[in-house]
Design an enzyme around this catalytic site. Structure first.
Site, PDB file in Angstrom:
ATOM      1  N   HIS A  98       2.831   6.694  -4.953  1.00  0.00           N
ATOM      2  CA  HIS A  98       2.966   6.859  -6.328  1.00  0.00           C
ATOM      3  C   HIS A  98       2.036   8.210  -6.398  1.00  0.00           C
ATOM      4  CE1 HIS A  98       1.229   4.945 -10.697  1.00  0.00           C
ATOM      5  NE2 HIS A  98       1.784   6.251 -10.720  1.00  0.00           N
ATOM      6  N   GLU A 121       1.004  -0.826  -0.035  1.00  0.00           N
ATOM      7  CA  GLU A 121      -0.057   0.081  -0.108  1.00  0.00           C
ATOM      8  C   GLU A 121       0.139   1.016  -0.127  1.00  0.00           C
ATOM      9  OE1 GLU A 121      -3.064  -0.398  -0.575  1.00  0.00           O
ATOM     10  OE2 GLU A 121      -3.570  -1.978  -0.345  1.00  0.00           O
ATOM     11  N   HIS A 172       2.145   2.564  -3.600  1.00  0.00           N
ATOM     12  CA  HIS A 172       0.713   3.346  -4.327  1.00  0.00           C
ATOM     13  C   HIS A 172       0.565   4.583  -3.581  1.00  0.00           C
ATOM     14  CE1 HIS A 172      -1.719   0.263  -5.649  1.00  0.00           C
ATOM     15  NE2 HIS A 172      -2.594  -0.437  -4.551  1.00  0.00           N
TER      16      HIS A 172
END
Length: 670
Positions: free
Chosen positions: A466, A460, A463
């Site tokens: 990102h 996670e 992410h």
């Protein structure tokens, strides 16, 4: 009290002022945001000047800020801390969001202005912005006549309603299906901290003196690997699989068949053979046939590996296996063959240590970023923690929020979402959240993680990176706003650092003694890497192929018996393994039925893993954990969002297209 959502937040980075937001504020802010956005669009379409990039595309990117603020805060609570009032609001507001999306992308005057923009001389990101808007108009029904558009609006509204209802029922079913036990002896085999957590869960639920085994979203429940009582394992397994399909008010089967029928009709309206074709048209995969071909190539090898594992498990068990025996005897084989006891190593994985000295340490080593906890900033729940993230030169990057514990008001699973998206056009930096569902120990006790939970923490945060590293001009392209079958790629890459020697040595330390995880155990973990891949790949492919089977149906072929269809679809795909249920069964497949996020797109995880495995190979060949490598990955890929074709970003980073071989090797499918 003045509604704090009606104006930009005064807090750093635009973090919502959660302490001042009341439930009633959401409806007011959403309604105001919807009206304001439509007025902004009307101003764009009614201006007398000819369409230009600035007065149409840039104006659209600037519009809708109030709606964005309200929606980001509201849907964060819907997922992570939903009161009864929030759930009622979700039911009432979700159709409004659906209708608003239709009002924007079926607006012919707006479409005509975008179609008239002269892109000559624009930079590549600006040209892509126009192209992406035009593509969304076409995929949203702009080409339909008035009657077709009205029917599509009706379908979208009903899908929104059904998806909301599905998600709410699944959340309640997960809670109501938890297994309540009277006797601590029934928990034999579980670590002491898990037993304490189950006692605390029972107490919180009003069952003082009892023990509650709560469920996680997937079919396979973590306690199954340790519970010695076979009947308790069976009951837990059956409770997990029956969610959403056992009759009663929480049964979702009629919702599913209605959604599948409507999605099939929607695809036909938009000119596609089926909903899977419509979905893949929006992804990086070239077409549905390419997706199906990859799944078909992987499935037989995965099932062969699973059968070999099953034979080893049956030999160890000394009796015929049932599905509820798999995890228990798999853990036993891992202990006997590889001297790896995953329960015994949990004391080396305490949450704070893994987070600060593992996840954050790897990010600092790769990218130079640093983390500074902001106790002065509050999230939406007391368990939420906030960190300010800074670049190596000390400049501000954004905020990271961590919400790690399970609670009744939170949906199952783990996810990342954004509260504020980075955009140089708007002058905003990213504010992102990671949510997990770790059992909260009694006060004063450490939070010890399983190896799977360590993996989820790293995943996670991939992410989150990102989102945080986004460096785009237009908010439409920010962070994780990439095609669904690309979005899992950066998060999967971040998992590689879990077992990277320098990182592992920094965080895998006994919570009480500080002793490092012994090297012989590290070696055994690496040696046992392929054990269980047959199960894991078959379980995953079962869900991915079930998803595709639902979404290649024509409206007239949708069955009335959802479970019979599920069984038939798994058999036809060659993944109907009697001992391995799909990772998600139809009754709780939230990814594809609670909204359309992964509908006909659950294949994305394995599609992204092709890129991931090839990228891990690149890092390994180029020295691994270094600033040079991290900066290249950040600059060429993580920072780009959807501002250019994501596969072009991959090619620029890797120097070529991805190859399948690293994935086959990783999963033992060669």
């Amino acid at each position: 009290m003045t509604n704090p959502l009606l104006s930009p937040s005064p807090l750093p980075f635009g973090l919502p002022l959660f302490a001042g937001i009341e439930d009633a504020h959401f409806a007011e802010a959403v309604d105001a945001g919807l009206a304001e956005h439509l007025a902004e669009i009307q101003a764009i379409t009614e201006q007398s000047e000819a369409a230009t990039f600035e007065n149409t595309a840039v104006a659209m990117e600037r519009a809708g800020r109030l709606l964005e603020r309200a929606a980001a805060s509201f849907f964060t609570l819907v997922s992570a801390d939903a009161t009864d009032t929030i759930r009622e609001l979700e039911t009432r507001l979700s159709p409004k969001f659906s209708a608003h999306q239709d009002a924007v992308y079926m607006n012919r005057a707006l479409f005509e202005r975008f179609a008239a923009i002269d892109v000559t001389g624009l930079d590549s990101e600006s040209t892509r912005l126009v192209e992406e808007y035009l593509k969304e108009f076409r995929q949203s029904g702009i080409q339909l006549d008035d009657a077709g558009q009205e029917r599509l609006k009706g379908i979208n509204a009903e899908l929104s309603r059904l998806g909301t209802e599905f998600g709410q029922r699944v959340k309640e079913a997960m809670k109501s299906s938890a297994l309540l036990l009277d006797d601590a002896a029934d928990l034999a085999g579980l670590p002491a901290d898990d037993i304490a957590s189950s006692a605390e869960a029972a107490r919180t639920a009003g069952h003082e003196g009892k023990y509650l085994l709560t469920l996680i979203q997937p079919s396979n429940q973590p306690a199954m690997s340790a519970l010695e009582n076979r009947d308790v394992r069976r009951r837990l397994h059956e409770a997990s699989l029956a969610r959403g399909s056992a009759g009663g008010s929480l049964d979702v089967r009629e919702l599913v068949t209605s959604m599948v029928r409507l999605r099939a009709e929607k695809a036909t309206l938009l000119g596609f053979a089926n909903y899977a074709e419509l979905t893949v048209d929006r992804q990086t995969a070239p077409d549905f046939e390419a997706v199906q071909a990859m799944m078909d190539r992987l499935a037989p090898a995965a099932v062969r590996n699973a059968d070999a594992e099953a034979a080893a498990l049956a030999e160890t068990a000394g009796h015929p296996l049932e599905a509820w025996d798999w995890a228990y005897y798999s853990a036993k084989v891992r202990r006997e063959r590889f001297s790896v006891d995953e329960q015994a190593i949990r004391p080396f994985f305490s949450l704070d240590k893994v987070l600060h000295d593992g996840v954050f340490f790897a990010a600092t080593s790769l990218y130079g970023i640093t983390f500074h906890e902001r106790a002065d900033l509050a999230g939406y729940h007391p368990d939420v923690r906030v960190w300010e993230v800074r670049n190596a030169d000390g400049s501000e990057l954004g905020l990271f929020l961590g919400d790690y514990y399970t609670r009744e008001s939170k949906r199952g699973g783990a996810w990342m979402n954004s509260l504020v998206e980075q955009s140089s056009l708007l002058g905003t930096k990213a504010v992102v959240i990671n949510n997990l569902n770790i059992s909260k120990p009694p006060a004063g006790e450490p939070t010890l993680l399983t190896l799977d939970e360590v993996r989820t923490l790293f995943h996670e945060f991939g992410h989150a990176l990102h989102g945080l590293f986004s460096d785009v001009r237009y908010p439409r392209f920010s962070g994780t706003a990439v095609p669904r079958d690309f979005v899992e790629y950066p998060s999967q890459v971040n998992e590689m650092w879990i077992m990277w020697p320098e990182v592992l040595a920094n965080y895998a330390r006994h919570h009480a003694t500080g002793e490092p995880l012994p090297q012989d155990i590290v070696d055994k973990l690496n040696e046992s890497r392929l054990w269980g891949e047959g199960f894991a790949t078959t379980e995953y492919l079962g869900a991915a192929l079930l998803d595709l089977a639902w979404h290649v149906l024509e409206a007239g072929d949708v069955p009335t018996d959802a479970l019979a269809f599920e069984a038939k679809a798994l058999a036809a795909a060659g993944v109907a393994h009697s001992l391995i249920p799909p990772r998600y069964r139809t009754g709780y497949f939230q990814h594809i039925f609670a909204g359309a996020g992964y509908a006909a797109g659950y294949y994305s995880y394995i599609w992204s893993e092709v890129l991931d495995a090839d990228t891990v190979e690149w890092f390994t060949e180029n020295g691994g954990l270094s600033r040079e490598n991290g900066d290249r990955f950040r600059t060429e890929l993580l920072s780009r969002g959807n501002s250019r074709d994501p596969l072009e970003s991959f090619r620029t980073f890797r120097g070529r297209d991805a190859r399948l071989e690293p994935l086959l090797k990783r999963r033992g499918l060669e």
